[in-house]
Design an enzyme around this catalytic site. Structure first.
Site, PDB file in Angstrom:
ATOM      1  N   ASP A   1       0.806  -1.224   0.000  1.00 30.92           N
ATOM      2  CA  ASP A   1       0.000   0.000   0.000  1.00 30.92           C
ATOM      3  C   ASP A   1       0.835   1.268   0.000  1.00 30.92           C
ATOM      4  O   ASP A   1       0.307   2.359  -0.221  1.00 30.92           O
ATOM      5  CB  ASP A   1      -0.921   0.021   1.228  1.00 30.92           C
ATOM      6  CG  ASP A   1      -2.050  -0.981   1.128  1.00 30.92           C
ATOM      7  OD1 ASP A   1      -2.653  -1.070   0.048  1.00 30.92           O
ATOM      8  OD2 ASP A   1      -2.323  -1.679   2.120  1.00 30.92           O
ATOM      9  N   CYS A   2       2.129   1.135   0.271  1.00 34.46           N
ATOM     10  CA  CYS A   2       2.984   2.319   0.369  1.00 34.46           C
ATOM     11  C   CYS A   2       3.802   2.577  -0.885  1.00 34.46           C
ATOM     12  O   CYS A   2       4.608   3.497  -0.918  1.00 34.46           O
ATOM     13  CB  CYS A   2       3.913   2.179   1.578  1.00 34.46           C
ATOM     14  SG  CYS A   2       3.027   2.127   3.148  1.00 34.46           S
TER      15      CYS A   2
END
Length: 814
Positions: free
Chosen positions: A487-488
């Site tokens: 997600d990063c």
């Protein structure tokens, strides 16, 4: 250093020092009512949704961290000394402290000045309440005159609003006290038809429902004035902070034991039957009183606890292993399976690290979690799949998260995480292999929870794949969208404004940045969808999706290979990430592990080279880091991943979630020694002896362990609610031990360490219990099977004749 020990027979972890490096928690409840419970009785309770139906308060990042919870105070009325059997909140000197975290319950107790007290907390099956079963024993030679004080602090339902909207909330709190039962009814007069209650089995000497009256001015939970003075105020809250406390007085003779039961619960009335009498403001208690009366009876409490034990016997009994390694046995048979059920119940919503406010259930997360729990609760897995699919968008995309209470997508987070749709296919495939229930594919399921949009679940799977096919980038690889599994890694964000969400901020059109990880995932999901189509007689679909998988495999090998490992992604400028061309972040774990487990590069040697590169560049004694070298500055084109200090989280931390992909990859390549080595490095039981370094619970997996670039290499964060649980269970049971369900039978394909002489597994699958004994006769992984005394070809055991409930299997490997 250790802070306790495993009691494997009782299926408990016993904490013997209350001052653990971090609160070591357990969960109570396994249906609709849940509670977080630390080893010193901290935590909170909620019904179904940790944000919208928070029953008691829990404050995060508190000082001390674990402050506020389910407390009982014991006061000696002779000298005024008071203490907490759970150590917190008074932190008084106690003897024989023990917290026994078990399956759905915890028992916490200690002794002080000859008075021994223990409290067993659990949630009965089928109920929306928790029981505190308090036992008090006088080990003195003289009578003991004691007062007991219970305490909980009620939350005003919406946990976010409760801790932010003080101009309203400090004026809305309401309670009723009737027949010595405390009822919390904030907002019941208006839009709510639910309330909480707190009851005690013993006659009361007093009670309190107003926090300031119980604690006193300028005091905390460590020294409430009501306890210090031995006198409840009989306060009734009007606004401010409602709470619940009972005072019970007792005199115990030498050697005498007495039990006191407290019941904390949640109840709903029909909207047209809220009040009694009608037209009043008094809660209608006709349906809740029988429940309260039932569980204030000690016999009923014992029966409920026995039923809870039987429930966990049944769940854990589906897969039991006996191996040469105690840590494997302990995790597979007890704690890893137990943690998988916790992730099923809560996804990523409520833990010591997840506040229960900002996240609901994850689309990706919940589908991955199926891999770890589908065999234990197939009926509930079916329901979960249909709930998840109902949040899918008509485009085939998905809300990244949805709220468990409403079952609707979370608009605040939205979608466009381009890996999400693939996980629905993988989750459904796992369910079908476990159950053989192909009827689920014909279930009509809405899109975005909009009535009238129903299509069969199979059509949802097709739209998932079409969503990916509609989003292919310049190299023929899948576009990443806002992010993929990581997600990063936000390649379309380009954020330079403080406070912006990296996940929801998009500055680019998203038509350039590609993900090799999603490509590997697509190879696997397309294979799975092809197999589903084949099993259901859809030959044309099966052929089409098989070609999708094959073509993407070829694309990865052409455009996703860097010479010694798989590239991670291409950024918005079309430049590779996770390549030798990069100064930092040259190699990532995700594409190495997932491409290999999907079979990419297995035949041409690329997979072997990729995993050799993992061993050379990424492996540490504490696990495999996400990437190397770590990012030492912010790269606006990469997003959040480069905001973390080196060695933490996605920036070269050890993400325990993706380590099992490498474990599985090594088994795909036949390397049992490497697979088991990597499995052991992050196994929490195997790390128990370094608890001062690891810091978190030694009985459940953490999401992250600090990497080699961190100042505290080996320190864990984010325990319990992580996909690590499902993936490690899946890797251990289906690939190392190699007992895995397939459409046509049960596959026995162990890839174990060379030094193991064998192992045994009892696996219940589709109503049949398979007793599987594996013996190693030499090196290698070739398998010869004997089933009920008859040798068979291959290593796939077909289901037995109807009516057969046990099958004996002997497997020889080597």
């Amino acid at each position: 250093m250790k802070y306790g020990f495993f009691d494997d027979v009782a299926r408990e972890y016993v904490i013997t020092r209350p001052d653990t490096p971090y609160p070591w928690i357990n969960y109570i409840g396994c249906e609709g009512y849940f509670g977080i419970l630390s080893g010193t009785a901290g935590g909170y309770s909620y019904y179904r949704d940790a944000r919208l139906r928070r029953i008691t308060r829990g404050r995060y990042n508190n000082v001390p961290y674990d402050n506020g919870g389910r407390y009982v105070y014991v006061r000696d009325n002779e000298d005024g000394d008071f203490w907490s059997p759970t150590w917190m909140p008074t932190q008084s000197a106690v003897e024989d402290f023990a917290c026994r975290h078990g399956m759905g319950y915890s028992t916490i107790g200690s002794k002080r000045n000859g008075i021994r007290v223990s409290n067993r907390y659990f949630v009965p099956l089928g109920e929306t309440l928790e029981i505190w079963q308090l036992t008090v024993t006088n080990e003195r030679l003289v009578p003991a005159d004691l007062s007991l004080f219970s305490s909980v602090e009620f939350c005003l339902w919406d946990a976010l609003d409760d801790q932010s909207n003080f101009q309203r909330n400090l004026s809305t709190g309401q309670v009723e006290v009737e027949d010595e039962v405390i009822y919390h009814k904030t907002e019941y007069r208006e839009r709510r038809n639910h309330f909480a209650y707190f009851a005690c089995s013993e006659p009361l000497a007093g009670y309190d429902t107003a926090r300031e009256e119980f604690l006193g001015p300028w005091r905390g939970w460590d020294k409430p004035v009501a306890v210090a003075e031995g006198r409840s105020r009989n306060s009734v809250a009007h606004g401010w902070s409602p709470m619940g406390s009972h005072q019970v007085k007792m005199t115990l003779q030498p050697g005498e034991t007495r039990q006191v039961i407290f019941v904390l619960g949640y109840h709903e009335n029909d909207k047209d039957a809220k009040f009694d009498p009608p037209g009043s403001q008094r809660i209608n208690k006709k349906t809740v009183k029988p429940v309260i009366d039932k569980y204030l009876d000690a016999g009923n409490v014992e029966a409920a606890f026995a039923a809870l034990g039987k429930h966990w016997d049944d769940l854990l009994g589906v897969y039991q292993a006996e191996t040469p390694d105690i840590h494997t046995d302990r995790m597979v048979n007890i704690w890893n399976a137990y943690q998988c059920m916790a992730t099923f119940n809560m996804s990523r919503s409520a833990s010591s690290f997840e506040s229960g406010i900002g996240r609901g259930l994850g689309f990706r997360d919940s589908n991955q979690d199926l891999l770890g729990f589908v065999h234990m609760v197939p009926e509930r897995a079916r329901e979960r799949i249909l709930d998840i699919a109902a949040t899918q968008l008509s485009s085939g995309g998905a809300y990244h998260q949805y709220q468990p209470l409403t079952k609707k997508g979370n608009n605040d987070i939205g979608g466009d995480f381009n890996d999400d749709p693939h996980w629905l296919i993988i989750g459904v495939a796992a369910y079908l292999k476990e159950t053989g229930d192909f009827s689920i594919l014909e279930e009509p399921v809405v899109f975005d929870n909009q009535p009238g949009t129903e299509e069969p679940l199979y059509a949802h799977l097709q739209r998932s794949m079409q969503y990916a096919l509609d989003r292919i980038g310049p190299h023929g690889l899948p576009l990443i969208g806002r992010a993929d599994w990581n997600d990063c890694l936000n390649l379309n964000c380009f954020s330079d404004t403080p406070g912006e969400s990296f996940q929801t901020t998009t500055s680019k059109d998203g038509k350039v940045a590609e993900s090799v990880f999603i490509a590997g995932l697509m190879v696997l999901s397309a294979k799975e969808l092809s197999d589903i189509a084949k099993e259901t007689g859809k030959a044309e679909d099966a052929e089409f999706y098989a070609k999708v998988s094959k073509d993407m495999d070829a694309t990865i090998r052409e455009h996703g290979w860097d010479g010694d490992w798989f590239i991670r992604a291409y950024d918005d400028f079309g430049r590779p990430i996770g390549s030798k061309e990069n100064a930092e972040g040259k190699i990532y774990i995700e594409s190495q592990g997932f491409c290999t487990l999907a079979g990419v590069g297995v035949e041409d040697g690329k997979a072997r080279k990729a995993l050799d590169s993992v061993a050379k560049h990424l492996a540490t004694p504490h696990g495999i880091v996400v990437l190397q070298p770590a990012y030492t500055k912010y790269y606006i084109e990469y997003g959040e991943i480069s905001t973390y200090p080196p060695g933490y989280k996605e920036n070269a931390g050890i993400f325990c979630h993706n380590n099992p992909w490498v474990v599985i990859g090594e088994t795909v390549l036949g390397n049992g020694d490497a697979a088991f080595d990597y499995y052991t490095r992050i196994n929490p039981s195997a790390r128990e002896g370094i608890s001062d370094t690891h810091r978190l619970e030694p009985y459940v997996y953490a999401q992250m362990i600090a990497g080699r670039d961190a100042t505290r290499h080996g320190e864990a964060k984010n325990s319990w609610l992580t996909g690590t649980a499902a993936w490690n269970y899946y890797a251990a049971t289906q690939f190392i031990l190699g007992i895995r369900p397939e459409y046509e039978g049960l596959r026995v394909a162990p890839v174990i360490p060379e030094r193991w002489t064998g192992f045994r597994v009892k696996r219940t699958w589709r109503g049949v219990t398979y007793d599987i004994a594996v013996t190693r006769k030499g090196p290698g992984n070739d398998v010869a099977l004997t089933v009920d005394g008859n040798a068979i070809e291959g290593n796939l055991i077909a289901p037995p004749a109807e009516g057969v409930t046990t099958v004996k299997v002997e497997a020889v490997i080597g």
